[in-house]
Motif scaffolding. Structure first.
Motif, PDB file in Angstrom:
ATOM      1  N   GLY A 139       0.832  -1.204   0.000  1.00  0.00           N
ATOM      2  CA  GLY A 139       0.000   0.000   0.000  1.00  0.00           C
ATOM      3  C   GLY A 139       0.859   1.244   0.000  1.00  0.00           C
ATOM      4  N   CYS A 140       1.909   1.220   0.818  1.00  0.00           N
ATOM      5  CA  CYS A 140       2.877   2.319   0.829  1.00  0.00           C
ATOM      6  C   CYS A 140       3.627   2.387  -0.495  1.00  0.00           C
ATOM      7  CB  CYS A 140       3.852   2.131   1.989  1.00  0.00           C
ATOM      8  SG  CYS A 140       5.281   3.248   1.972  1.00  0.00           S
ATOM      9  N   VAL A 141       4.071   1.240  -1.001  1.00  0.00           N
ATOM     10  CA  VAL A 141       4.865   1.203  -2.237  1.00  0.00           C
ATOM     11  C   VAL A 141       4.083   1.783  -3.411  1.00  0.00           C
ATOM     12  CG1 VAL A 141       5.930  -0.326  -3.941  1.00  0.00           C
ATOM     13  CG2 VAL A 141       6.297  -0.726  -1.501  1.00  0.00           C
ATOM     14  N   ALA A 142       2.823   1.388  -3.564  1.00  0.00           N
ATOM     15  CA  ALA A 142       2.009   1.891  -4.672  1.00  0.00           C
ATOM     16  C   ALA A 142       1.802   3.395  -4.569  1.00  0.00           C
ATOM     17  CB  ALA A 142       0.666   1.171  -4.699  1.00  0.00           C
ATOM     18  N   THR A 143       1.549   3.885  -3.356  1.00  0.00           N
ATOM     19  CA  THR A 143       1.319   5.317  -3.149  1.00  0.00           C
ATOM     20  C   THR A 143       2.593   6.119  -3.404  1.00  0.00           C
ATOM     21  OG1 THR A 143      -0.345   4.756  -1.479  1.00  0.00           O
ATOM     22  CG2 THR A 143       0.465   7.019  -1.501  1.00  0.00           C
ATOM     23  N   GLU A 144       3.713   5.621  -2.906  1.00  0.00           N
ATOM     24  CA  GLU A 144       4.986   6.317  -3.132  1.00  0.00           C
ATOM     25  C   GLU A 144       5.423   6.221  -4.592  1.00  0.00           C
ATOM     26  OE1 GLU A 144       6.319   8.264  -1.144  1.00  0.00           O
ATOM     27  OE2 GLU A 144       5.712   7.697   0.879  1.00  0.00           O
ATOM     28  N   GLY A 145       5.018   5.147  -5.266  1.00  0.00           N
ATOM     29  CA  GLY A 145       5.326   5.053  -6.698  1.00  0.00           C
ATOM     30  C   GLY A 145       4.665   6.174  -7.469  1.00  0.00           C
ATOM     31  N   LEU A 146       3.415   6.484  -7.118  1.00  0.00           N
ATOM     32  CA  LEU A 146       2.730   7.628  -7.732  1.00  0.00           C
ATOM     33  C   LEU A 146       3.462   8.932  -7.408  1.00  0.00           C
ATOM     34  CD1 LEU A 146      -0.994   6.727  -7.007  1.00  0.00           C
ATOM     35  CD2 LEU A 146       0.043   6.937  -9.274  1.00  0.00           C
ATOM     36  N   ALA A 147       3.959   9.055  -6.173  1.00  0.00           N
ATOM     37  CA  ALA A 147       4.697  10.263  -5.783  1.00  0.00           C
ATOM     38  C   ALA A 147       5.993  10.395  -6.581  1.00  0.00           C
ATOM     39  CB  ALA A 147       4.995  10.226  -4.281  1.00  0.00           C
ATOM     40  N   VAL A 148       6.690   9.276  -6.779  1.00  0.00           N
ATOM     41  CA  VAL A 148       7.938   9.303  -7.549  1.00  0.00           C
ATOM     42  C   VAL A 148       7.693   9.762  -8.981  1.00  0.00           C
ATOM     43  CG1 VAL A 148       9.764   7.872  -8.552  1.00  0.00           C
ATOM     44  CG2 VAL A 148       9.130   7.571  -6.156  1.00  0.00           C
ATOM     45  N   LEU A 149       6.718   9.137  -9.637  1.00  0.00           N
ATOM     46  CA  LEU A 149       6.441   9.487 -11.027  1.00  0.00           C
ATOM     47  C   LEU A 149       5.892  10.904 -11.137  1.00  0.00           C
ATOM     48  CD1 LEU A 149       6.301   8.845 -13.989  1.00  0.00           C
ATOM     49  CD2 LEU A 149       4.178   7.569 -13.597  1.00  0.00           C
ATOM     50  N   GLY A 150       5.012  11.288 -10.203  1.00  0.00           N
ATOM     51  CA  GLY A 150       4.472  12.642 -10.228  1.00  0.00           C
ATOM     52  C   GLY A 150       5.561  13.689 -10.056  1.00  0.00           C
ATOM     53  N   ALA A 151       6.470  13.473  -9.097  1.00  0.00           N
ATOM     54  CA  ALA A 151       7.556  14.428  -8.859  1.00  0.00           C
ATOM     55  C   ALA A 151       8.525  14.473 -10.041  1.00  0.00           C
ATOM     56  CB  ALA A 151       8.297  14.065  -7.580  1.00  0.00           C
ATOM     57  N   THR A 152       8.775  13.320 -10.644  1.00  0.00           N
ATOM     58  CA  THR A 152       9.685  13.265 -11.799  1.00  0.00           C
ATOM     59  C   THR A 152       9.114  14.047 -12.975  1.00  0.00           C
ATOM     60  OG1 THR A 152      10.448  11.079 -11.086  1.00  0.00           O
ATOM     61  CG2 THR A 152      10.936  11.720 -13.354  1.00  0.00           C
ATOM     62  N   LEU A 153       7.822  13.853 -13.242  1.00  0.00           N
ATOM     63  CA  LEU A 153       7.182  14.595 -14.325  1.00  0.00           C
ATOM     64  C   LEU A 153       7.056  16.078 -13.986  1.00  0.00           C
ATOM     65  CD1 LEU A 153       4.388  12.108 -15.447  1.00  0.00           C
ATOM     66  CD2 LEU A 153       6.249  12.991 -16.862  1.00  0.00           C
ATOM     67  N   ALA A 154       6.850  16.397 -12.712  1.00  0.00           N
ATOM     68  CA  ALA A 154       6.744  17.798 -12.300  1.00  0.00           C
ATOM     69  C   ALA A 154       8.034  18.548 -12.605  1.00  0.00           C
ATOM     70  CB  ALA A 154       6.417  17.891 -10.812  1.00  0.00           C
ATOM     71  N   ALA A 155       9.169  17.891 -12.381  1.00  0.00           N
ATOM     72  CA  ALA A 155      10.462  18.526 -12.675  1.00  0.00           C
ATOM     73  C   ALA A 155      10.649  18.721 -14.173  1.00  0.00           C
ATOM     74  CB  ALA A 155      11.591  17.671 -12.107  1.00  0.00           C
ATOM     75  N   THR A 156      10.210  17.739 -14.952  1.00  0.00           N
ATOM     76  CA  THR A 156      10.373  17.823 -16.403  1.00  0.00           C
ATOM     77  C   THR A 156       9.421  18.833 -17.020  1.00  0.00           C
ATOM     78  OG1 THR A 156      11.021  15.489 -16.439  1.00  0.00           O
ATOM     79  CG2 THR A 156      10.359  16.476 -18.538  1.00  0.00           C
ATOM     80  N   GLU A 157       8.182  18.830 -16.553  1.00  0.00           N
ATOM     81  CA  GLU A 157       7.142  19.692 -17.114  1.00  0.00           C
ATOM     82  C   GLU A 157       7.054  21.053 -16.417  1.00  0.00           C
ATOM     83  OE1 GLU A 157       4.991  18.670 -19.764  1.00  0.00           O
ATOM     84  OE2 GLU A 157       6.534  17.118 -19.876  1.00  0.00           O
ATOM     85  N   GLU A 158       7.820  21.214 -15.328  1.00  0.00           N
ATOM     86  CA  GLU A 158       7.757  22.438 -14.510  1.00  0.00           C
ATOM     87  C   GLU A 158       6.307  22.714 -14.083  1.00  0.00           C
ATOM     88  OE1 GLU A 158       9.725  25.595 -16.651  1.00  0.00           O
ATOM     89  OE2 GLU A 158      11.660  24.953 -15.875  1.00  0.00           O
ATOM     90  N   SER A 159       5.726  21.678 -13.477  1.00  0.00           N
ATOM     91  CA  SER A 159       4.327  21.735 -13.053  1.00  0.00           C
ATOM     92  C   SER A 159       4.260  21.757 -11.530  1.00  0.00           C
ATOM     93  CB  SER A 159       3.561  20.533 -13.607  1.00  0.00           C
ATOM     94  OG  SER A 159       2.265  20.459 -13.080  1.00  0.00           O
ATOM     95  N   ALA A 160       3.899  22.898 -10.963  1.00  0.00           N
ATOM     96  CA  ALA A 160       3.848  23.036  -9.512  1.00  0.00           C
ATOM     97  C   ALA A 160       2.732  22.189  -8.899  1.00  0.00           C
ATOM     98  CB  ALA A 160       3.671  24.499  -9.132  1.00  0.00           C
ATOM     99  N   TRP A 161       1.547  22.165  -9.551  1.00  0.00           N
ATOM    100  CA  TRP A 161       0.428  21.418  -8.972  1.00  0.00           C
ATOM    101  C   TRP A 161       0.741  19.931  -8.889  1.00  0.00           C
ATOM    102  CZ3 TRP A 161      -2.200  17.313 -10.912  1.00  0.00           C
ATOM    103  CH2 TRP A 161      -2.087  17.055 -12.291  1.00  0.00           C
TER     104      TRP A 161
END
Length: 344
Positions: A139-161
């Motif tokens: 449950g933790c792994v799946a949730t943190e996986g979303l956080a990892v991918l979201g943060a990675t894309l946020a850096a690439t796309e410069e998306s604050a939200w």
């Protein structure tokens, strides 16, 4: 008298009996691809990525087929912690695709994982109970996986939200870890069949998520309000890595003290935490500018590669010897000879 088999090819028979935990193989192979990319072994990284993608596509087809034509089995398996490997595997591949510059595909995988996450997570958490195996930490792994991918894309796309959404998932994942820890059976450290390593792997992916959130910040986005916020995130991230390494050492000592050499599909859930620990160490070394972490991170990566090769060899052996028992069945002790009295 030889055991009877269902009609069809041996592969179809073997695949039809595949448990949900097989998704951990995609997670393990995918994170090795990420780690090999981080250390500059691009050719090996792409080979691992190709293997992970092929496995993911096969599992996705199987997931869809069961949903459409074997709903009872799908519902039953969706309530098990192993079902969350589908989300974790998807986010790991999305993270690797982002590094390749394939942001559109990574966004699609993020959307798919986010769509599956709430329903599967709720179904799984509702069935949590005391004395659970290491899969409870998925449950933790799946949730943190979303956080990892979201943060990675946020850096690439410069998306604050997207970065702020990833931060919420990061903290939620830690809450889920604490709750899962109260449900975890500590005896699994000595008797577990492989998925007990997720107890440490969940901390590793949390540390990786923290490092990606730190890396996502920039003068243009100004994600975190002040130095205190950034300092707190750095402190928590480093602390998570330290705790993960402590788990790693404890689990490794337990494996040496009580070897469990026979193949079990849950051993893929051993390889994934090993690879994730290496990836987290390498990512934190860059995010918080601690260059000395790169060397141990690379050593841990090659340990994970060796474990991957060993488990792959076990999987091939199990497939080519379908009538042979490779791991203790539930309710039996390792090494027990289970045979019908009519065959003696």
């Amino acid at each position: 008298m030889p055991a009877t088999t269902t009609p069809g090819s041996p592969f179809r028979t073997w695949w039809s009996r595949r448990p949900p935990t097989a998704g951990a193989a995609v997670m393990a192979t995918g994170i090795l691809s990420v780690g090999l990319h981080q250390t500059g072994y691009e050719t090996l990284s792409r080979i691992a990525l190709a293997l992970a993608c092929a496995s993911w596509l096969a599992l996705a087809c199987d997931f869809t087929a069961r949903l459409l034509w074997d709903r009872a089995r799908w519902v039953k398996e969706a309530a098990t912690p192993a079902a969350l490997t589908a989300i974790a595997a998807t986010t790991v591949l999305g993270t690797r695709f982002t590094a390749l510059g394939w942001e559109t595909l990574a966004k699609a995988l993020l959307a798919l994982a986010a769509l599956l996450w709430p329903g599967l997570l709720i179904a799984v958490v509702r069935h949590w109970h005391p004395r659970m195996p290491g899969a409870v930490f998925l449950g933790c792994v799946a949730t943190e996986g979303l956080a990892v991918l979201g943060a990675t894309l946020a850096a690439t796309e410069e998306s604050a939200w997207l970065a702020h959404a990833a931060l919420v998932l990061f903290w939620l994942g830690l809450v889920l870890y604490v709750i899962a820890l109260t449900r975890f059976d500590p005896r699994q450290v000595v008797h577990g069949a492989g998925d007990h390593w997720v107890a440490g792997g969940a901390l590793a992916i949390s540390a990786l998520a923290g490092s990606k959130l730190i890396a996502a910040d920039s003068p243009r986005l100004y994600l975190w309000n002040d130095d205190d916020d950034t300092g707190a995130l750095r402190t928590v991230t480093v602390a998570l890595l330290v705790l993960d390494l402590a788990w790693y050492a404890a689990l490794l000592i337990a494996e040496i003290a009580r070897p469990r050499p026979r193949y079990d599909v849950r051993r893929w859930a051993t390889v994934f935490p090993m690879g994730m620990t290496a990836a987290a160490a390498l990512s934190i070394a860059d995010a918080v500018d601690v260059s000395w972490l790169e060397a141990p991170g690379e050593v841990l990566l090659w340990v994970a590669v060796a474990a991957w090769l060993a488990v792959t060899a076990g999987a091939v052996w199990a497939y080519t010897h379908p009538g042979h028992k490779t791991a203790a069945e539930p309710g039996t002790s390792p090494g027990t000879d289970v045979r019908s009295t009519t065959q003696r």
